[in-house]
Design a protein around this motif. Structure first.
Motif, PDB file in Angstrom:
ATOM      1  N   ILE A  32       4.300  -6.380   5.728  1.00 40.26           N
ATOM      2  CA  ILE A  32       3.162  -5.797   5.018  1.00 40.26           C
ATOM      3  C   ILE A  32       3.563  -5.497   3.572  1.00 40.26           C
ATOM      4  O   ILE A  32       4.636  -4.944   3.309  1.00 40.26           O
ATOM      5  CB  ILE A  32       2.674  -4.518   5.724  1.00 40.26           C
ATOM      6  CG1 ILE A  32       2.155  -4.867   7.124  1.00 40.26           C
ATOM      7  CG2 ILE A  32       1.587  -3.828   4.917  1.00 40.26           C
ATOM      8  CD1 ILE A  32       1.704  -3.667   7.946  1.00 40.26           C
ATOM      9  N   ALA A  33       2.692  -5.864   2.627  1.00 44.26           N
ATOM     10  CA  ALA A  33       2.927  -5.633   1.205  1.00 44.26           C
ATOM     11  C   ALA A  33       2.886  -4.134   0.903  1.00 44.26           C
ATOM     12  O   ALA A  33       2.314  -3.350   1.673  1.00 44.26           O
ATOM     13  CB  ALA A  33       1.880  -6.375   0.383  1.00 44.26           C
ATOM     14  N   PRO A  34       3.486  -3.716  -0.212  1.00 40.07           N
ATOM     15  CA  PRO A  34       3.544  -2.281  -0.532  1.00 40.07           C
ATOM     16  C   PRO A  34       2.199  -1.574  -0.589  1.00 40.07           C
ATOM     17  O   PRO A  34       2.117  -0.384  -0.264  1.00 40.07           O
ATOM     18  CB  PRO A  34       4.229  -2.270  -1.909  1.00 40.07           C
ATOM     19  CG  PRO A  34       5.086  -3.486  -1.909  1.00 40.07           C
ATOM     20  CD  PRO A  34       4.290  -4.514  -1.160  1.00 40.07           C
ATOM     21  N   ASP A  35       1.134  -2.274  -0.973  1.00 44.15           N
ATOM     22  CA  ASP A  35      -0.169  -1.601  -1.030  1.00 44.15           C
ATOM     23  C   ASP A  35      -0.831  -1.478   0.336  1.00 44.15           C
ATOM     24  O   ASP A  35      -1.886  -0.843   0.477  1.00 44.15           O
ATOM     25  CB  ASP A  35      -1.112  -2.305  -2.012  1.00 44.15           C
ATOM     26  CG  ASP A  35      -1.472  -3.722  -1.588  1.00 44.15           C
ATOM     27  OD1 ASP A  35      -1.096  -4.151  -0.477  1.00 44.15           O
ATOM     28  OD2 ASP A  35      -2.133  -4.423  -2.384  1.00 44.15           O
ATOM     29  N   GLY A  36      -0.233  -2.089   1.353  1.00 37.95           N
ATOM     30  CA  GLY A  36      -0.737  -1.972   2.715  1.00 37.95           C
ATOM     31  C   GLY A  36      -1.965  -2.803   3.019  1.00 37.95           C
ATOM     32  O   GLY A  36      -2.479  -2.776   4.138  1.00 37.95           O
ATOM     33  N   LYS A  37      -2.434  -3.589   2.056  1.00 36.58           N
ATOM     34  CA  LYS A  37      -3.691  -4.322   2.239  1.00 36.58           C
ATOM     35  C   LYS A  37      -3.495  -5.740   2.759  1.00 36.58           C
ATOM     36  O   LYS A  37      -4.432  -6.338   3.296  1.00 36.58           O
ATOM     37  CB  LYS A  37      -4.452  -4.362   0.915  1.00 36.58           C
ATOM     38  CG  LYS A  37      -4.900  -2.994   0.417  1.00 36.58           C
ATOM     39  CD  LYS A  37      -5.621  -3.099  -0.916  1.00 36.58           C
ATOM     40  CE  LYS A  37      -6.051  -1.727  -1.420  1.00 36.58           C
ATOM     41  NZ  LYS A  37      -6.737  -1.817  -2.737  1.00 36.58           N
ATOM     42  N   THR A  38      -2.315  -6.294   2.587  1.00 39.46           N
ATOM     43  CA  THR A  38      -2.043  -7.658   3.040  1.00 39.46           C
ATOM     44  C   THR A  38      -0.682  -7.714   3.726  1.00 39.46           C
ATOM     45  O   THR A  38       0.161  -6.825   3.557  1.00 39.46           O
ATOM     46  CB  THR A  38      -2.044  -8.673   1.873  1.00 39.46           C
ATOM     47  OG1 THR A  38      -1.027  -8.301   0.922  1.00 39.46           O
ATOM     48  CG2 THR A  38      -3.406  -8.709   1.186  1.00 39.46           C
ATOM     49  N   ALA A  39      -0.477  -8.772   4.496  1.00 41.60           N
ATOM     50  CA  ALA A  39       0.821  -9.038   5.118  1.00 41.60           C
ATOM     51  C   ALA A  39       1.123 -10.517   4.984  1.00 41.60           C
ATOM     52  O   ALA A  39       0.214 -11.353   5.036  1.00 41.60           O
ATOM     53  CB  ALA A  39       0.811  -8.628   6.583  1.00 41.60           C
ATOM     54  N   TRP A  40       2.400 -10.848   4.792  1.00 42.48           N
ATOM     55  CA  TRP A  40       2.838 -12.239   4.657  1.00 42.48           C
ATOM     56  C   TRP A  40       3.605 -12.656   5.900  1.00 42.48           C
ATOM     57  O   TRP A  40       4.392 -11.880   6.452  1.00 42.48           O
ATOM     58  CB  TRP A  40       3.724 -12.399   3.422  1.00 42.48           C
ATOM     59  CG  TRP A  40       2.973 -12.400   2.125  1.00 42.48           C
ATOM     60  CD1 TRP A  40       1.822 -11.727   1.840  1.00 42.48           C
ATOM     61  CD2 TRP A  40       3.335 -13.095   0.928  1.00 42.48           C
ATOM     62  NE1 TRP A  40       1.446 -11.954   0.539  1.00 42.48           N
ATOM     63  CE2 TRP A  40       2.352 -12.799  -0.048  1.00 42.48           C
ATOM     64  CE3 TRP A  40       4.390 -13.932   0.590  1.00 42.48           C
ATOM     65  CZ2 TRP A  40       2.401 -13.310  -1.343  1.00 42.48           C
ATOM     66  CZ3 TRP A  40       4.455 -14.448  -0.708  1.00 42.48           C
ATOM     67  CH2 TRP A  40       3.470 -14.146  -1.654  1.00 42.48           C
ATOM     68  N   ILE A  41       3.372 -13.921   6.320  1.00 41.62           N
ATOM     69  CA  ILE A  41       4.028 -14.472   7.507  1.00 41.62           C
ATOM     70  C   ILE A  41       4.645 -15.824   7.172  1.00 41.62           C
ATOM     71  O   ILE A  41       3.930 -16.814   6.975  1.00 41.62           O
ATOM     72  CB  ILE A  41       3.023 -14.676   8.657  1.00 41.62           C
ATOM     73  CG1 ILE A  41       2.192 -13.419   8.884  1.00 41.62           C
ATOM     74  CG2 ILE A  41       3.751 -15.076   9.933  1.00 41.62           C
ATOM     75  CD1 ILE A  41       1.029 -13.653   9.808  1.00 41.62           C
TER      76      ILE A  41
END
Length: 648
Positions: free
Chosen positions: A221-230
């Motif tokens: 999860i990215a630091p802003d909590g809005k997206t995640a990378w896989i």
């Protein structure tokens, strides 16, 4: 007087509770299980050392290893408790999570889990432990106070890592081969949604029509909590297998607010992942494994385990790749963490068992990452022999420059690109002979002839795969003796595959808790050994007759075609073969005749048959159409299938 005493006692009690609560540390940031971890103060790094069966504690300030701690077999992922007093380590082959006291620097307890625990995570308050079991296909929830199991949640096939949100309200658990992400609500411990990654669109250009997503390694999860990378692979199954047109690296992006894929944000080769070299050509990278973000979320760093590169994405300038740190020192990088200052990344190299320290160049959008120091060894002794370690390194490598000769063309793919996790990828690929289901490497050196048509009897025959599918070793005539240094590469890979601990037969979740057969499986065993006539092909220690295909000296030979069987499963794409140069064209094969696969651990290798046309074992049994198979009722087929699923 009594009233005053009661009031005072109540006041003391309230104060004690408040003090206890003040001591509680609640994690307030998202976290994913991984093979590497960093503490909150950025003073210690922790690594799970896979086949060494240890965990290493690296002191960042002193720049040295503080301790190497023995744990169970195949430590895969780890996570710190919120108070950072304990480290929880999933031990894949011992089916347990070990608990390390960081004060005492030793394992102080273990929790027995399902089959092959992989991902491991604590709740944000540290009171619960979550474990994803790779073979059992479920999530287990444990109460850490008494180490008791609270709940089991079915997930699906091959769950891997675990990611918890900053609020601690849900988990994300990717299913390794199915390209699905289970979203688990932590209020009721239920799967409330399953996110399916989309296929890459079919396009006329085979290099842009990149295929089916699979091998989901991490979800970060990215630091802003809005997206995640896989990070994952894309595999093109509808064109003939070719290293430049079949396997592609990718990173998919999830909207964690709405829990859906942001399809237009996916990072793919030749588009978002397109960094040019000095010849103005795209730099090919392979086998993406892990990702870390700078604290401000302006950059993402993706580790490429196959080509051994670090790819930098600038999220403030379009989100595309802007730099590739080519050839990080160390073999098979699989994990990365970044310190809070954003100055340094630490990369865990899984095959050389060392730690690479990467200078990130500062916060400027034009900063360039670099590696100026040699990797730091994390282990005292490698338990694998030098030959086995070399073979394992080659198997997982897509580095075209490292060995005596290139194992792949231009860094495109490793053996593990198709044999995911060393075993299967669940896909059927097109070859010149027709459709071929990617087989597992479990027992591959013990079960007779190689390939679905039994057309190879020596491991060096795989030069045809390396040349024809991976684009490597193109300077050599496959029909001539190979140079000693190239022959040695095959010897090393064979030694790795032949090592019993490399790919142990997976424990079956279809047996009773005590390991015994169910009543239905016992009935199936009688049918398997009797009426079903299954032993006519699937006999002996390894449940295959391919081991009998030997010459007078006892060596495997492709001449023994009587151990190939036509069971009526050929399809319209199957082709006759004239043999190959390595076999001096004395190993022709007729379409429809196939080598007998082992049934040990076969429950974990769906789909079935040479073309992957049977999704279940029941289907595979029903597709047997030759005279050796008697008429069986549906109930008998189900019983045989239950027995076969129980085989270990």
């Amino acid at each position: 007087m009594l009233f005053i005493t009661a009031v005072l006692l109540g006041s003391c009690s309230t104060k004690t509770i408040q003090q206890e609560r003040a001591k509680e540390i609640i994690r307030d940031y998202s976290l994913n299980s991984n093979n590497i971890a960093i503490n909150k103060r950025n003073t210690y790094i922790y690594t799970a050392n896979l086949d060494v069966h240890t965990v290493t504690i690296y002191n960042v300030e002193k720049q040295k290893v503080d301790a190497e701690i023995p744990v169970g077999k195949e430590p895969s992922q780890l996570v710190l408790s919120p108070d950072e007093k304990y480290l929880y380590v999933s031990c894949l082959y011992d089916h347990q999570v070990d608990i390390i006291s960081l004060e005492r620097k030793k394992v102080v307890d273990s929790i027995q889990t399902g089959i092959e625990p992989y991902g491991v995570m604590t709740s944000q308050d540290g009171k619960k432990l979550f474990v994803s079991n790779f073979r059992s296909g479920n999530l287990q929830v444990f109460n850490l106070k008494d180490k008791k199991l609270v709940k089991e949640v079915p997930l699906g096939d091959r769950p891997r890592s675990i990611t918890i949100t900053s609020k601690g309200d849900k988990l994300y658990i990717p299913l390794y081969l199915e390209a699905k992400i289970c979203v688990v609500d932590l209020k009721n411990y239920d799967v409330v949604k399953t996110i399916q990654l989309q296929n890459s669109p079919d396009l006329p250009d085979r290099k842009k029509s990149q295929g089916i997503p699979n091998t989901l390694e991490q979800l970060v999860i990215a630091p802003d909590g809005k997206t995640a990378w896989i990070p994952h692979l894309l595999t093109n199954v509808d064109t003939p297998i070719h290293f430049q047109e079949t396997i592609f690296p990718a990173v998919s992006v999830i909207d964690t607010v709405n829990d859906q894929e942001m399809v237009d944000q996916r990072k793919e080769l030749f588009e978002e992942m397109n960094v040019l070299d000095s010849k103005n050509e795209t730099m090919i990278v392979s086998n993406p494994y892990d990702v870390a973000f700078s604290k401000d979320g302006s950059k993402a760093y993706v580790v490429m385990s196959g080509s051994e590169d670090l790819v930098v994405f600038d999220l403030k300038r379009g989100g595309n790749a802007t730099q590739i740190l080519r050839r990080m020192k160390g073999n098979n990088p699989r994990g990365i963490v970044v310190n809070d200052e954003g100055t340094t990344a630490y990369v865990h190299n899984a095959m050389s068992h060392d730690l690479s320290i990467i200078d990130l160049g500062g916060s400027s959008p034009y900063a360039r990452v670099k590696q100026t120091t040699e990797p730091i060894s994390l282990i005292k002794k490698d338990p694998l022999s030098e030959l086995v370690r070399e073979g394992k390194t080659i198997f997982y490598s897509a580095n075209s420059d490292e060995f005596a000769t290139d194992i792949t063309g231009n860094n495109w793919m490793s053996c593990a690109s198709c044999h995911s996790n060393g075993e299967i990828n669940g896909l059927t690929l097109m070859t010149p002979k027709g459709q071929r289901n990617v087989p597992s490497n479990v027992l591959t050196t013990k079960t007779g002839l190689f390939m679905w048509d039994g057309s190879r009897d020596d491991f060096t025959d795989y030069i045809h795969t390396v040349q024809g599918e991976m684009g490597g070793m193109m300077d050599f005539d496959p029909g001539a003796p190979l140079p000693p240094e190239v022959e040695h590469m095959y010897d090393a890979m064979f030694a790795f595959l032949d090592q019993p601990d490399s790919f142990p037969i997976p424990k079956s979740p279809y047996r009773n808790d005590d390991g015994s057969l169910s009543n239905k499986a016992k009935a199936g065993e009688l049918l398997f050994n009797g009426k079903g006539n299954c032993l006519s092909c699937h006999g002996g220690e390894f449940l295959t007759d391919s081991t009998l295909a030997v010459n007078a000296e006892g060596a495997l030979t492709t001449d023994r075609v009587e151990f190939l069987h036509n069971i009526g499963t050929a399809n319209k794409w199957d082709q006759d073969s004239d043999g190959d140069a390595r076999g001096a064209f004395k190993n022709p094969r007729k379409k429809g005749s196939y080598d007998t696969p082992t049934l040990r651990g076969v429950w974990a290798t769906a789909p079935y048959l040479h073309d992957g046309s049977a999704k279940t074992i029941e289907e595979a049994i029903k597709k047997h159409k030759n005279n050796s198979i008697p008429t069986l009722s549906d109930e008998e087929i189900q019983s045989i299938a239950e027995y076969v699923r129980s085989l270990e």
